[in-house]
Design a protein around this motif. Structure first.
Motif, PDB file in Angstrom:
ATOM      1  N   HIS A   1      40.598 -15.111  52.201  1.00 55.80           N
ATOM      2  CA  HIS A   1      41.085 -16.228  51.381  1.00 55.80           C
ATOM      3  C   HIS A   1      40.986 -15.879  49.896  1.00 55.80           C
ATOM      4  O   HIS A   1      41.919 -16.150  49.122  1.00 55.80           O
ATOM      5  CB  HIS A   1      40.298 -17.495  51.706  1.00 55.80           C
ATOM      6  N   ALA A   2      39.883 -15.282  49.485  1.00 56.17           N
ATOM      7  CA  ALA A   2      39.700 -14.899  48.080  1.00 56.17           C
ATOM      8  C   ALA A   2      40.758 -13.875  47.651  1.00 56.17           C
ATOM      9  O   ALA A   2      41.314 -13.973  46.553  1.00 56.17           O
ATOM     10  CB  ALA A   2      38.306 -14.343  47.869  1.00 56.17           C
ATOM     11  N   VAL A   3      41.035 -12.901  48.508  1.00 54.10           N
ATOM     12  CA  VAL A   3      42.053 -11.886  48.186  1.00 54.10           C
ATOM     13  C   VAL A   3      43.434 -12.520  48.102  1.00 54.10           C
ATOM     14  O   VAL A   3      44.204 -12.237  47.176  1.00 54.10           O
ATOM     15  CB  VAL A   3      42.039 -10.741  49.236  1.00 54.10           C
ATOM     16  N   GLU A   4      43.756 -13.378  49.053  1.00 55.15           N
ATOM     17  CA  GLU A   4      45.066 -14.035  49.044  1.00 55.15           C
ATOM     18  C   GLU A   4      45.266 -14.848  47.764  1.00 55.15           C
ATOM     19  O   GLU A   4      46.332 -14.804  47.150  1.00 55.15           O
ATOM     20  CB  GLU A   4      45.216 -14.933  50.273  1.00 55.15           C
ATOM     21  N   LEU A   5      44.230 -15.595  47.343  1.00 55.65           N
ATOM     22  CA  LEU A   5      44.323 -16.380  46.102  1.00 55.65           C
ATOM     23  C   LEU A   5      44.522 -15.474  44.885  1.00 55.65           C
ATOM     24  O   LEU A   5      45.347 -15.759  44.026  1.00 55.65           O
ATOM     25  CB  LEU A   5      43.072 -17.228  45.908  1.00 55.65           C
ATOM     26  N   ALA A   6      43.754 -14.392  44.836  1.00 50.65           N
ATOM     27  CA  ALA A   6      43.863 -13.479  43.694  1.00 50.65           C
ATOM     28  C   ALA A   6      45.247 -12.850  43.624  1.00 50.65           C
ATOM     29  O   ALA A   6      45.844 -12.771  42.549  1.00 50.65           O
ATOM     30  CB  ALA A   6      42.790 -12.394  43.787  1.00 50.65           C
ATOM     31  N   LEU A   7      45.776 -12.416  44.755  1.00 51.58           N
ATOM     32  CA  LEU A   7      47.100 -11.797  44.763  1.00 51.58           C
ATOM     33  C   LEU A   7      48.193 -12.818  44.439  1.00 51.58           C
ATOM     34  O   LEU A   7      49.122 -12.516  43.688  1.00 51.58           O
ATOM     35  CB  LEU A   7      47.370 -11.139  46.118  1.00 51.58           C
ATOM     36  N   ARG A   8      48.071 -14.018  44.987  1.00 54.88           N
ATOM     37  CA  ARG A   8      49.082 -15.050  44.738  1.00 54.88           C
ATOM     38  C   ARG A   8      49.119 -15.436  43.260  1.00 54.88           C
ATOM     39  O   ARG A   8      50.180 -15.689  42.710  1.00 54.88           O
ATOM     40  CB  ARG A   8      48.778 -16.283  45.587  1.00 54.88           C
ATOM     41  N   GLU A   9      47.944 -15.460  42.619  1.00 55.40           N
ATOM     42  CA  GLU A   9      47.873 -15.864  41.214  1.00 55.40           C
ATOM     43  C   GLU A   9      47.931 -14.669  40.252  1.00 55.40           C
ATOM     44  O   GLU A   9      47.725 -14.826  39.059  1.00 55.40           O
ATOM     45  CB  GLU A   9      46.597 -16.670  40.979  1.00 55.40           C
ATOM     46  N   SER A  10      48.177 -13.475  40.781  1.00 57.44           N
ATOM     47  CA  SER A  10      48.285 -12.244  39.981  1.00 57.44           C
ATOM     48  C   SER A  10      47.074 -12.032  39.075  1.00 57.44           C
ATOM     49  O   SER A  10      47.200 -11.753  37.889  1.00 57.44           O
ATOM     50  CB  SER A  10      49.554 -12.265  39.131  1.00 57.44           C
ATOM     51  N   ARG A  11      45.912 -12.191  39.646  1.00 56.53           N
ATOM     52  CA  ARG A  11      44.675 -11.961  38.885  1.00 56.53           C
ATOM     53  C   ARG A  11      43.775 -11.036  39.685  1.00 56.53           C
ATOM     54  O   ARG A  11      44.018 -10.759  40.846  1.00 56.53           O
ATOM     55  CB  ARG A  11      43.975 -13.278  38.571  1.00 56.53           C
TER      56      ARG A  11
ATOM     57  N   LEU B   1      33.260  -3.262  55.043  1.00 56.89           N
ATOM     58  CA  LEU B   1      33.834  -4.528  54.595  1.00 56.89           C
ATOM     59  C   LEU B   1      34.186  -4.475  53.109  1.00 56.89           C
ATOM     60  O   LEU B   1      35.258  -4.945  52.698  1.00 56.89           O
ATOM     61  CB  LEU B   1      32.847  -5.657  54.880  1.00 56.89           C
ATOM     62  N   ALA B   2      33.333  -3.860  52.299  1.00 60.36           N
ATOM     63  CA  ALA B   2      33.603  -3.722  50.865  1.00 60.36           C
ATOM     64  C   ALA B   2      34.837  -2.845  50.633  1.00 60.36           C
ATOM     65  O   ALA B   2      35.682  -3.162  49.782  1.00 60.36           O
ATOM     66  CB  ALA B   2      32.392  -3.134  50.151  1.00 60.36           C
ATOM     67  N   ARG B   3      34.955  -1.762  51.386  1.00 55.46           N
ATOM     68  CA  ARG B   3      36.135  -0.892  51.253  1.00 55.46           C
ATOM     69  C   ARG B   3      37.406  -1.618  51.686  1.00 55.46           C
ATOM     70  O   ARG B   3      38.455  -1.481  51.046  1.00 55.46           O
ATOM     71  CB  ARG B   3      35.951   0.371  52.087  1.00 55.46           C
ATOM     72  N   ALA B   4      37.321  -2.378  52.767  1.00 52.92           N
ATOM     73  CA  ALA B   4      38.482  -3.131  53.238  1.00 52.92           C
ATOM     74  C   ALA B   4      38.881  -4.197  52.212  1.00 52.92           C
ATOM     75  O   ALA B   4      40.069  -4.404  51.954  1.00 52.92           O
ATOM     76  CB  ALA B   4      38.179  -3.786  54.583  1.00 52.92           C
ATOM     77  N   LEU B   5      37.897  -4.837  51.614  1.00 55.56           N
ATOM     78  CA  LEU B   5      38.171  -5.833  50.575  1.00 55.56           C
ATOM     79  C   LEU B   5      38.878  -5.181  49.389  1.00 55.56           C
ATOM     80  O   LEU B   5      39.872  -5.709  48.879  1.00 55.56           O
ATOM     81  CB  LEU B   5      36.858  -6.482  50.125  1.00 55.56           C
ATOM     82  N   ALA B   6      38.395  -4.019  48.979  1.00 55.24           N
ATOM     83  CA  ALA B   6      39.009  -3.301  47.858  1.00 55.24           C
ATOM     84  C   ALA B   6      40.449  -2.914  48.194  1.00 55.24           C
ATOM     85  O   ALA B   6      41.347  -3.048  47.364  1.00 55.24           O
ATOM     86  CB  ALA B   6      38.187  -2.061  47.525  1.00 55.24           C
ATOM     87  N   ARG B   7      40.661  -2.457  49.403  1.00 53.28           N
ATOM     88  CA  ARG B   7      42.016  -2.059  49.809  1.00 53.28           C
ATOM     89  C   ARG B   7      42.965  -3.246  49.811  1.00 53.28           C
ATOM     90  O   ARG B   7      44.081  -3.180  49.313  1.00 53.28           O
ATOM     91  CB  ARG B   7      41.963  -1.422  51.193  1.00 53.28           C
ATOM     92  N   ASP B   8      42.500  -4.367  50.359  1.00 53.74           N
ATOM     93  CA  ASP B   8      43.344  -5.556  50.427  1.00 53.74           C
ATOM     94  C   ASP B   8      43.610  -6.156  49.045  1.00 53.74           C
ATOM     95  O   ASP B   8      44.638  -6.797  48.838  1.00 53.74           O
ATOM     96  CB  ASP B   8      42.715  -6.615  51.333  1.00 53.74           C
TER      97      ASP B   8
END
Length: 177
Positions: free
Chosen positions: A18-28, A46-53
């Protein structure tokens, strides 16, 4: 791996997705994140996957490699705008280095490094730790608005980790593997 491929921490993965989706949607950039949990829970993966996403350039560092606060400060000053720093085993970071890290993360909002007057890059920190509740990690935990606790791995998570390791070693991903 991506967050969707992670097995065994459904609630933590849902929060991070959810955090990644919000960041990408808001271009931040993604918010600073602290991932805590017991040993072998998959915090690094999990940290690497988060960074990749998050689609941000990633720099990975193990806290045990950082010998001094000065070394950490130099490394942080070399990061570019929107970089994502994955700091593994943040709970093993020395007290002086931890203070420098928290101070420089706080200065990111000021945009100027007091030592060099150069503009500081706006980065994201993703830190992993075994115990995020210790007094030593409290300032770092406060600097991370997003915190997740990964549970101990269950049988399905251990099987998934074993399968990833087999594929990484070049074995074909078959049911027997």
């Amino acid at each position: 791996a991506t967050l969707r491929q992670f097995v065994g921490a459904d609630e933590a993965v849902a929060v991070l997705e959810h955090a990644v989706e919000l960041a990408l949607r808001e271009s931040r950039r993604l918010e600073h994140t602290l991932i805590a949990g017991p040993p072998d829970a998959g915090k690094q993966i999990l940290a690497r996957a988060l960074a990749r996403d998050a689609l941000q350039r990633t720099v990975e560092v193990d806290a045990t490699w950082i010998r001094s606060a000065h070394q950490l400060g130099k490394m942080l000053r070399r990061l570019a705008h929107r970089d994502l720093l994955v700091l593994h085993r943040a709970d093993l970071l020395g007290s002086h280095a931890r203070r420098v890290l928290v101070s420089l993360l706080g200065l990111r909002t000021l945009r100027r490094d007091p030592e060099t007057t150069k503009q500081l890059a706006d980065i994201t920190l993703v830190a992993t730790a075994v115990d995020a509740t210790t007094a030593a990690l409290a300032p770092l935990a406060r600097a991370c608005p997003l915190r997740v606790i990964v549970p101990a791995p269950d049988f399905a998570a251990r099987v998934a980790a074993t399968a990833r390791a087999a594929v990484a070693l070049g074995m074909a991903p078959t049911p027997a593997t």
